[in-house]
Design an enzyme around this catalytic site. Sequence first.
Site, PDB file in Angstrom:
ATOM      1  N   LYS A  47       0.825  -1.211   0.000  1.00 18.34           N
ATOM      2  CA  LYS A  47       0.000   0.000   0.000  1.00 18.34           C
ATOM      3  C   LYS A  47       0.860   1.263   0.000  1.00 18.34           C
ATOM      4  CE  LYS A  47      -2.957  -0.476   3.181  1.00 18.34           C
ATOM      5  NZ  LYS A  47      -2.859  -0.002   4.562  1.00 18.34           N
ATOM      6  N   GLU A 171      -2.666   7.563   3.984  1.00 22.59           N
ATOM      7  CA  GLU A 171      -2.592   6.096   3.923  1.00 22.59           C
ATOM      8  C   GLU A 171      -3.051   5.531   5.254  1.00 22.59           C
ATOM      9  OE1 GLU A 171       1.306   4.356   3.276  1.00 22.59           O
ATOM     10  OE2 GLU A 171       0.521   2.386   3.812  1.00 22.59           O
ATOM     11  N   CYS A 417      26.604   3.416  12.168  1.00 23.64           N
ATOM     12  CA  CYS A 417      26.207   3.561  13.561  1.00 23.64           C
ATOM     13  C   CYS A 417      26.940   2.541  14.443  1.00 23.64           C
ATOM     14  CB  CYS A 417      24.691   3.470  13.699  1.00 23.64           C
ATOM     15  SG  CYS A 417      24.115   4.255  15.210  1.00 23.64           S
ATOM     16  N   PHE A 420      30.208   1.797  13.043  1.00 20.16           N
ATOM     17  CA  PHE A 420      31.211   2.835  13.300  1.00 20.16           C
ATOM     18  C   PHE A 420      31.849   2.568  14.667  1.00 20.16           C
ATOM     19  CE2 PHE A 420      31.680   6.750  15.840  1.00 20.16           C
ATOM     20  CZ  PHE A 420      32.523   7.546  15.079  1.00 20.16           C
ATOM     21  N   GLN A 421      30.992   2.303  15.645  1.00 21.50           N
ATOM     22  CA  GLN A 421      31.494   2.052  16.997  1.00 21.50           C
ATOM     23  C   GLN A 421      32.393   0.818  17.020  1.00 21.50           C
ATOM     24  OE1 GLN A 421      27.868   1.814  19.333  1.00 21.50           O
ATOM     25  NE2 GLN A 421      27.393   3.985  19.055  1.00 21.50           N
ATOM     26  N   ARG A 499      22.693   5.956  21.225  1.00 23.52           N
ATOM     27  CA  ARG A 499      22.783   6.308  22.634  1.00 23.52           C
ATOM     28  C   ARG A 499      24.257   6.429  23.027  1.00 23.52           C
ATOM     29  NH1 ARG A 499      19.105   2.387  24.104  1.00 23.52           N
ATOM     30  NH2 ARG A 499      17.285   3.722  24.125  1.00 23.52           N
ATOM     31  N   HIS A 546      23.116   7.271  10.277  1.00 18.69           N
ATOM     32  CA  HIS A 546      22.474   6.265   9.414  1.00 18.69           C
ATOM     33  C   HIS A 546      22.319   6.862   8.019  1.00 18.69           C
ATOM     34  CE1 HIS A 546      21.480   3.155  12.325  1.00 18.69           C
ATOM     35  NE2 HIS A 546      21.244   4.122  13.186  1.00 18.69           N
ATOM     36  N   GLU A 548      22.046   5.542   5.278  1.00 12.82           N
ATOM     37  CA  GLU A 548      21.114   4.810   4.408  1.00 12.82           C
ATOM     38  C   GLU A 548      19.728   5.463   4.382  1.00 12.82           C
ATOM     39  OE1 GLU A 548      22.280   3.863   7.319  1.00 12.82           O
ATOM     40  OE2 GLU A 548      20.865   2.672   8.492  1.00 12.82           O
TER      41      GLU A 548
HETATM   42  N1  GLN Z   1      23.627   0.435  20.059  1.00 12.90           N
HETATM   43  C1  GLN Z   1      24.359   1.559  19.617  1.00 12.90           C
HETATM   44  C2  GLN Z   1      23.950   2.842  20.332  1.00 12.90           C
HETATM   45  O1  GLN Z   1      22.952   2.890  20.969  1.00 12.90           O
HETATM   46  C3  GLN Z   1      24.206   1.738  18.132  1.00 12.90           C
HETATM   47  C4  GLN Z   1      22.829   2.128  17.747  1.00 12.90           C
HETATM   48  C5  GLN Z   1      22.551   1.924  16.295  1.00 12.90           C
HETATM   49  O2  GLN Z   1      23.309   1.274  15.602  1.00 12.90           O
HETATM   50  N2  GLN Z   1      21.459   2.454  15.821  1.00 12.90           N
HETATM   51  O3  GLN Z   1      24.663   3.811  20.275  1.00 12.90           O
END
Ligand code: GLN
Length: 582
Positions: A47, A171, A417, A420-421, A499, A546, A548
């Site tokens: 949809k 929608e 995200c 990266f960490q 976070r 993010h 993407e």
């Molecule tokens: N768990 C990680 C954080 O809270 C990464 C979060 C994520 O990838 N969206 O920072």
Amino acid sequence: MSNEELMAKIGQSTEDTEFYTPMPPGYRKGRHKFVVVVGTVMSGLGKGIFSSSLAKLLQDKGLKVAPIKMEGYLNIDSGTLNPYRHGEVFVLDDGMETDMDLGTYERLLDQDLSAANFTTNGQILSGVLKKEREGGYLGRDVQVIPHVTGEVKLKLRELAVKTQADVVFVEVGGTVGDYENSFYLEACRQLAYEEGEDAVCFVALTYVLEPGTLGEQKSKAAQLGMKRLMEMGIMPDIIACRASNPVNDTVRQKISMYTNVPMKRVFSMHDVESIYLIPESLRSAGMDREVLTMLQLHDHVDQRAEDQARLKWRWFVDRIGKARREITIGVTGKYTSLRDAYASIIKAVEHSGVHHGVEVKLKWLDTTNVDASSVARRLEGCHGIIVPGGFGVRGAEGKIECIRYARENRLPYLGLCLGFQMAVIEYARNVCGLNGANSTEFDPRCAHPVIDILPEQKKIEGLGGNMRLGGKDVILKPNTVAWRLFDESESIRLRFRHRYEVDPKYIQTLEEHGLIFSGRAPNHPIMQILELPAEAHPFFMGTQAHPELTSRPLRPQPMFMGLVKAAMEYAEHGRTVAVAGR
Ligand code: GLN
């Protein structure tokens, strides 16, 4: 009584009127039109894709469109929903966490949306309860009709005023007949009555079954679905029949007869190879023209704008599936079989693939059992890796192994995200020699908490200590890979949902050992993009954001473009000797 006085009166809940139709300031009846899209028979018919494709067709004609998705669940937003059950949590620029369909709208319309484009039962009902406590309905018993429906209509009209949309696309989530959506439908019925003729167009998406044992199309389920809609006082204006094969005339005639919808407005919407073909297939079937007729909008069409928009779209669509080269990118994912959880990543890779003229295959990697001895075998055949976002420790060590392998073997890498960490942790451990480096998310008592929650920083940004959400500016470091990817921009905007972050006390050590933080927050030491220098690695990048979420078919996201390009080169030249690392 003037129209305005009447509107003001019915916008108040008093004991001497049964009406409750609050109007947002500046609302002009007749200025905005509405297309309401509902589904019958079953959910999962696409949809959102259908509705955004139709909206795109009107947008191409120079009309301003604003979509809204109305969800039946009681959650206030989608932030707490499990992506493996509901698909990914999509984050808007203003930080609203929504259903993945908002991603479809943003991508197809190439338009940034906001919290005004999304609502849930939870939002509507908690708003009503709050208003009741504040004395907003004084003297009245608060009812689903007119009060809850009144708030729904208000939401739709507020969106119209806020966006100055010519056409609002509504929608309604789920299917007709679900309890949780019934007051949305009732609100739309009332809206059509109040707005008057030519203002609201109901489009019903239904499904035509074709059981394999019968080998023919059956219309009964579709008829029953329409009946359900009509029982609610809504006459569909346009019916779109989803089916695997083109819907035959007999079935269309039956549906037409049972619904009073003329044949020219009962459309076959059978499967096509790619969702990007849907706008054009709706257009060649004439659905956009029928909508314009219903809403009396033919005079508003800008033919030149439409021709140009179609030309651009054609360029993209014509390249799909035409690539002569193929590459494979490995994606580490938790429950890797559920692709909806990674919908935007899949799209972002696809956009970049189309622009680079290469078919990108994704290889899903469950990292729970990846270790130093198996990593090379597991990554075999991959020309690049993505470690996407995620929460929780499951598979974490395997991801770190994959990153180490990518770094040491010049395999293109993009970390999103959590990815990266993880790259920071890997670098801290294996290059900086910080044994026991980790994120406090996985090991609160680790020796080197390079990734940690930093409440002070959250406070500075006024975010109340929970997730850092939504679009944020990122300052790029000149002469870095990221800076070049983003056309040497000083500052870019990316979307966040995290976070944890890099603890600034480790930045110096990481940098001294060669890691480059090429993107940072403007006013605080929050690291947002990392990379390895071009001499050390052909493409090694991570971002706390993010990216993407902001890739669009005609404007592919630069980091994904960079990864795909590097992966193509890797595929061509094969493995090269490791430069950095142990
Ligand atoms: N768990 C990680 C954080 O809270 C990464 C979060 C994520 O990838 N969206 O920072």
